[in-house]
Design a protein around this motif. Sequence first.
Motif, mmCIF file in Angstrom:
data_model
loop_
_atom_site.group_PDB
_atom_site.id
_atom_site.type_symbol
_atom_site.label_atom_id
_atom_site.label_comp_id
_atom_site.label_asym_id
_atom_site.label_seq_id
_atom_site.Cartn_x
_atom_site.Cartn_y
_atom_site.Cartn_z
ATOM 1 N N GLN A 154 -12.755 12.621 -13.978
ATOM 2 C CA GLN A 154 -11.804 11.512 -13.979
ATOM 3 C C GLN A 154 -12.285 10.345 -13.122
ATOM 4 O OE1 GLN A 154 -8.115 13.618 -12.759
ATOM 5 N NE2 GLN A 154 -7.312 13.070 -14.782
ATOM 6 N N TRP A 155 -11.835 9.141 -13.510
ATOM 7 C CA TRP A 155 -12.156 7.916 -12.782
ATOM 8 C C TRP A 155 -10.968 7.492 -11.922
ATOM 9 C CZ3 TRP A 155 -16.832 5.568 -12.601
ATOM 10 C CH2 TRP A 155 -17.773 5.902 -13.578
ATOM 11 N N LEU A 156 -11.254 7.089 -10.703
ATOM 12 C CA LEU A 156 -10.280 6.438 -9.834
ATOM 13 C C LEU A 156 -10.654 4.966 -9.768
ATOM 14 C CD1 LEU A 156 -8.011 6.331 -7.662
ATOM 15 C CD2 LEU A 156 -9.747 6.967 -5.979
ATOM 16 N N GLU A 157 -9.711 4.079 -10.068
ATOM 17 C CA GLU A 157 -9.991 2.648 -10.100
ATOM 18 C C GLU A 157 -8.989 1.889 -9.239
ATOM 19 O OE1 GLU A 157 -11.044 0.862 -13.880
ATOM 20 O OE2 GLU A 157 -10.976 2.835 -14.837
ATOM 21 N N THR A 158 -9.492 0.897 -8.528
ATOM 22 C CA THR A 158 -8.639 0.013 -7.733
ATOM 23 C C THR A 158 -8.830 -1.421 -8.217
ATOM 24 O OG1 THR A 158 -10.382 -0.220 -6.058
ATOM 25 C CG2 THR A 158 -8.715 1.482 -5.682
ATOM 26 N N ASP A 159 -7.746 -2.199 -8.164
ATOM 27 C CA ASP A 159 -7.857 -3.611 -8.524
ATOM 28 C C ASP A 159 -8.003 -4.446 -7.245
ATOM 29 O OD1 ASP A 159 -5.338 -3.745 -7.367
ATOM 30 O OD2 ASP A 159 -4.278 -3.784 -9.286
ATOM 31 N N THR A 160 -7.799 -5.744 -7.367
ATOM 32 C CA THR A 160 -8.013 -6.650 -6.240
ATOM 33 C C THR A 160 -7.156 -6.305 -5.037
ATOM 34 O OG1 THR A 160 -8.522 -8.395 -7.824
ATOM 35 C CG2 THR A 160 -8.066 -9.079 -5.559
ATOM 36 N N ASN A 161 -5.970 -5.756 -5.257
ATOM 37 C CA ASN A 161 -5.037 -5.491 -4.160
ATOM 38 C C ASN A 161 -4.874 -4.015 -3.831
ATOM 39 O OD1 ASN A 161 -4.267 -8.314 -3.947
ATOM 40 N ND2 ASN A 161 -3.156 -8.017 -5.876
ATOM 41 N N SER A 162 -5.711 -3.165 -4.399
ATOM 42 C CA SER A 162 -5.511 -1.717 -4.246
ATOM 43 C C SER A 162 -6.573 -1.088 -3.349
ATOM 44 C CB SER A 162 -5.539 -1.024 -5.612
ATOM 45 O OG SER A 162 -4.549 -1.540 -6.462
ATOM 46 N N GLY A 186 -7.469 7.415 -14.108
ATOM 47 C CA GLY A 186 -7.380 7.229 -15.551
ATOM 48 C C GLY A 186 -6.334 6.169 -15.844
ATOM 49 N N ALA A 187 -5.347 6.513 -16.669
ATOM 50 C CA ALA A 187 -4.273 5.565 -16.985
ATOM 51 C C ALA A 187 -3.038 5.796 -16.123
ATOM 52 C CB ALA A 187 -3.895 5.692 -18.459
ATOM 53 N N THR A 188 -3.111 6.768 -15.192
ATOM 54 C CA THR A 188 -1.944 7.140 -14.391
ATOM 55 C C THR A 188 -1.935 6.412 -13.059
ATOM 56 O OG1 THR A 188 -1.955 9.349 -15.386
ATOM 57 C CG2 THR A 188 -0.682 9.061 -13.362
ATOM 58 N N LEU A 189 -0.820 5.778 -12.762
ATOM 59 C CA LEU A 189 -0.663 5.073 -11.502
ATOM 60 C C LEU A 189 -0.478 6.076 -10.368
ATOM 61 C CD1 LEU A 189 -0.330 2.104 -10.444
ATOM 62 C CD2 LEU A 189 2.134 2.504 -10.584
ATOM 63 N N VAL A 190 -1.171 5.875 -9.252
ATOM 64 C CA VAL A 190 -0.997 6.713 -8.065
ATOM 65 C C VAL A 190 0.088 6.073 -7.208
ATOM 66 C CG1 VAL A 190 -2.093 7.695 -6.019
ATOM 67 C CG2 VAL A 190 -3.416 7.432 -8.132
#
Length: 364
Positions: A150-158, A136-140
């Motif tokens: 809930q959604w788990l999202e990664t960016d280019t470096n994650s 969601g909006a919470t950083l792991v």
Amino acid sequence: MFAKHVSSLTSAYCHDELSPAESRRVAEHLIGCPRCRAEFEEVSFGARLAAQLPLIEAPDSLGRGVEIALDRDGRRAMAERRPHVIRFFMQPRFALASLVLVALVIAFAAFWLRQSPRSTVGGWNVARLGGAPRIGATLVNDKGTLGVGQWLETDTNSRAQIRVSDIGQVEIDPNTRVRLVETKPTEHRLELAEGRLSARISAPPKLFFVDTPSGVAEDLGCAYTLEVDKAGNSLLRVTTGWVSLQLKDRESVVPAGAACATRPGIGPGTPYFENAAETFRAALSRVDFDRDSAQLEIVLANARIRDTLTLWNLLPRVSGADRDLVYERLAKLVSPPAGVTRAGVLKLNQQMLDAWKEQLELRW
């Protein structure tokens, strides 16, 4: 399908020691047999428990004692001492030591169960592998919990790793969006909206699923990668075991070493081995998704014996003269077994198709 129980094969199936054909048949049997499925779960639990046990080197004195016991004099000495040994083991202090040892083993198992990385109720444990993944909006930061919905999202470096209850794990690559849809004893389900994941599951079939915009990946006890592009097209690659790709009444069962693409509104294409000729794979894609029957001749001309996987799956997907062509090429590569007739195959007699498939699987 095995007519009898597969108890003798569950350990080999759990450790990926069976041939692809045997693995597939065991997986199919586990789907409909509660007894064998329960035994598989016991074997799988035992394997996980054994993996946690520490390795302790035996003392040198034990090795020397074994060597002495193995020679002739040693065997005689052991025979003479046997009554004394029996009396020793029957002593109360030895019985007490045995009970203590059993208690320690039980305590260790209970400790392991409490400490093992199972998911919390209603969610799965997530570990950060790199970068800044978010739930969601919470950083792991290091660890987190992915709840249902809930959604788990990664960016280019994650990158991140999800623990799928107690049956396996899924690694999430960069630029990926994945949602936990369901988790319960009879079903664990993710949704992969975009990106790439790698799953390794040790569980009975029909327990772990991944939804994509163009189909559902159903685990049959395996390891695989699944990727989805921005248009919703997906590509499945199977490393071990089998995976079923489905959309409505269209299904492709994909073995280890093979791949299968899907398209929104169409579903899964025809499975193929990844070492097939590029010409073969390109033509197959046009047959599957562009309805270009003219490309079928290219597929057939470039098919090897191992590509009978693709040809067998094509039989129900083409009709008329095209099905005749597929049959002819398939029969030329691997003759149908006794009792399997041309007329029966062309009419898609399931018993004949399955009998031919059992023979073909030996080449896959």
